[in-house]
Design a protein around this motif. Structure first.
Motif, PDB file in Angstrom:
ATOM      1  N   GLY A 170       0.822  -1.211   0.000  1.00 19.97           N
ATOM      2  CA  GLY A 170       0.000   0.000   0.000  1.00 19.97           C
ATOM      3  C   GLY A 170       0.853   1.257   0.000  1.00 19.97           C
ATOM      4  N   THR A 171       1.936   1.234   0.743  1.00 19.78           N
ATOM      5  CA  THR A 171       2.846   2.378   0.785  1.00 19.78           C
ATOM      6  C   THR A 171       3.492   2.607  -0.580  1.00 19.78           C
ATOM      7  OG1 THR A 171       3.271   2.053   3.136  1.00 19.78           O
ATOM      8  CG2 THR A 171       4.909   3.322   1.907  1.00 19.78           C
ATOM      9  N   VAL A 172       3.894   1.535  -1.240  1.00 18.37           N
ATOM     10  CA  VAL A 172       4.487   1.659  -2.576  1.00 18.37           C
ATOM     11  C   VAL A 172       3.482   2.289  -3.535  1.00 18.37           C
ATOM     12  CG1 VAL A 172       5.374   0.373  -4.573  1.00 18.37           C
ATOM     13  CG2 VAL A 172       6.141  -0.226  -2.274  1.00 18.37           C
ATOM     14  N   VAL A 173       2.240   1.828  -3.502  1.00 19.80           N
ATOM     15  CA  VAL A 173       1.208   2.375  -4.388  1.00 19.80           C
ATOM     16  C   VAL A 173       1.014   3.868  -4.112  1.00 19.80           C
ATOM     17  CG1 VAL A 173      -1.261   2.312  -4.975  1.00 19.80           C
ATOM     18  CG2 VAL A 173       0.020   0.174  -4.740  1.00 19.80           C
ATOM     19  N   MET A 174       0.914   4.233  -2.842  1.00 22.09           N
ATOM     20  CA  MET A 174       0.702   5.641  -2.487  1.00 22.09           C
ATOM     21  C   MET A 174       1.907   6.499  -2.879  1.00 22.09           C
ATOM     22  SD  MET A 174      -2.324   5.938  -1.459  1.00 22.09           S
ATOM     23  CE  MET A 174      -2.217   7.630  -0.929  1.00 22.09           C
ATOM     24  N   GLU A 175       3.117   6.020  -2.636  1.00 24.05           N
ATOM     25  CA  GLU A 175       4.307   6.786  -2.999  1.00 24.05           C
ATOM     26  C   GLU A 175       4.382   7.009  -4.507  1.00 24.05           C
ATOM     27  OE1 GLU A 175       7.535   4.583  -1.248  1.00 24.05           O
ATOM     28  OE2 GLU A 175       7.285   5.556   0.696  1.00 24.05           O
ATOM     29  N   ARG A 176       4.064   5.979  -5.272  1.00 24.73           N
ATOM     30  CA  ARG A 176       4.068   6.120  -6.729  1.00 24.73           C
ATOM     31  C   ARG A 176       2.992   7.100  -7.189  1.00 24.73           C
ATOM     32  NH1 ARG A 176       5.231  -0.019  -8.994  1.00 24.73           N
ATOM     33  NH2 ARG A 176       7.342  -0.177  -8.113  1.00 24.73           N
ATOM     34  N   SER A 177       1.854   7.066  -6.521  1.00 23.98           N
ATOM     35  CA  SER A 177       0.778   8.004  -6.871  1.00 23.98           C
ATOM     36  C   SER A 177       1.217   9.437  -6.611  1.00 23.98           C
ATOM     37  CB  SER A 177      -0.483   7.703  -6.052  1.00 23.98           C
ATOM     38  OG  SER A 177      -0.965   6.426  -6.352  1.00 23.98           O
ATOM     39  N   LEU A 178       1.846   9.669  -5.477  1.00 26.96           N
ATOM     40  CA  LEU A 178       2.310  11.014  -5.147  1.00 26.96           C
ATOM     41  C   LEU A 178       3.435  11.463  -6.079  1.00 26.96           C
ATOM     42  CD1 LEU A 178       2.155  10.827  -1.266  1.00 26.96           C
ATOM     43  CD2 LEU A 178       0.587  12.035  -2.804  1.00 26.96           C
ATOM     44  N   ASP A 179       4.321  10.544  -6.441  1.00 23.55           N
ATOM     45  CA  ASP A 179       5.389  10.871  -7.391  1.00 23.55           C
ATOM     46  C   ASP A 179       4.792  11.265  -8.743  1.00 23.55           C
ATOM     47  OD1 ASP A 179       7.354  10.375  -5.529  1.00 23.55           O
ATOM     48  OD2 ASP A 179       7.868   8.380  -6.325  1.00 23.55           O
ATOM     49  N   PHE A 180       3.752  10.583  -9.146  1.00 20.68           N
ATOM     50  CA  PHE A 180       3.087  10.861 -10.419  1.00 20.68           C
ATOM     51  C   PHE A 180       2.485  12.267 -10.424  1.00 20.68           C
ATOM     52  CE2 PHE A 180      -0.862  10.861 -12.926  1.00 20.68           C
ATOM     53  CZ  PHE A 180      -0.349  10.574 -14.177  1.00 20.68           C
ATOM     54  N   LEU A 181       1.996  12.699  -9.283  1.00 19.26           N
ATOM     55  CA  LEU A 181       1.336  14.004  -9.184  1.00 19.26           C
ATOM     56  C   LEU A 181       2.292  15.161  -9.016  1.00 19.26           C
ATOM     57  CD1 LEU A 181      -1.669  13.032  -6.925  1.00 19.26           C
ATOM     58  CD2 LEU A 181      -1.698  13.483  -9.386  1.00 19.26           C
ATOM     59  N   GLU A 182       3.558  14.900  -8.792  1.00 25.80           N
ATOM     60  CA  GLU A 182       4.529  15.982  -8.598  1.00 25.80           C
ATOM     61  C   GLU A 182       4.596  16.871  -9.830  1.00 25.80           C
ATOM     62  OE1 GLU A 182       7.903  14.591  -5.456  1.00 25.80           O
ATOM     63  OE2 GLU A 182       8.438  14.801  -7.547  1.00 25.80           O
TER      64      GLU A 182
END
Length: 118
Positions: free
Chosen positions: A102-114
């Motif tokens: 779940g943390t990996v998914v959330m981190e990737r989502s936030l990286d995508f939104l940068e």
């Protein structure tokens, strides 16, 4: 005297059992995290999306598939016996593993939104 020593040994070994179980759970969890695949992360992403959309039946199916995959990976890569899969030790390891995914998914989502910095 021998009786007292035996009793003391039994008490000591019983008090060490929870610590050993906890160490085993942490060891299994770390192994599962180390062996996580992109397919596992994709399943967690799908699970999270279905849960957010309140599609309980579909989410439950994906969760079952993720748990089966994790159990097979733990058995093949981490020395978990099939008799341990339903144990509290494995439930703890599975929780840590799920949190990692779940943390990996959330981190990737936030990286995508940068947004790019100027």
């Amino acid at each position: 005297m021998i009786r007292t020593l035996c009793l003391a040994l039994a008490v000591t070994s019983l008090s060490a059992a929870p610590a050993l179980a906890e160490d085993r759970a942490d060891e299994v969890a770390a192994c599962m995290v180390a062996n996580a695949t992109e397919a596992d992360i994709a399943q967690m992403k799908q699970l999270m999306l279905l849960a957010l959309q309140e599609k309980k039946q579909e989410a439950t199916g994906v969760l079952g598939s993720l748990m089966m995959t994790a159990g097979l990976s733990a058995a093949g890569n981490c020395g978990v016996g099939f008799n341990e899969v339903g144990s509290p030790m494995f439930e703890y390891a599975m929780r840590v593993y799920g949190e990692h995914l779940g943390t990996v998914v959330m981190e990737r989502s936030l990286d995508f939104l940068e947004l790019p910095m100027e």
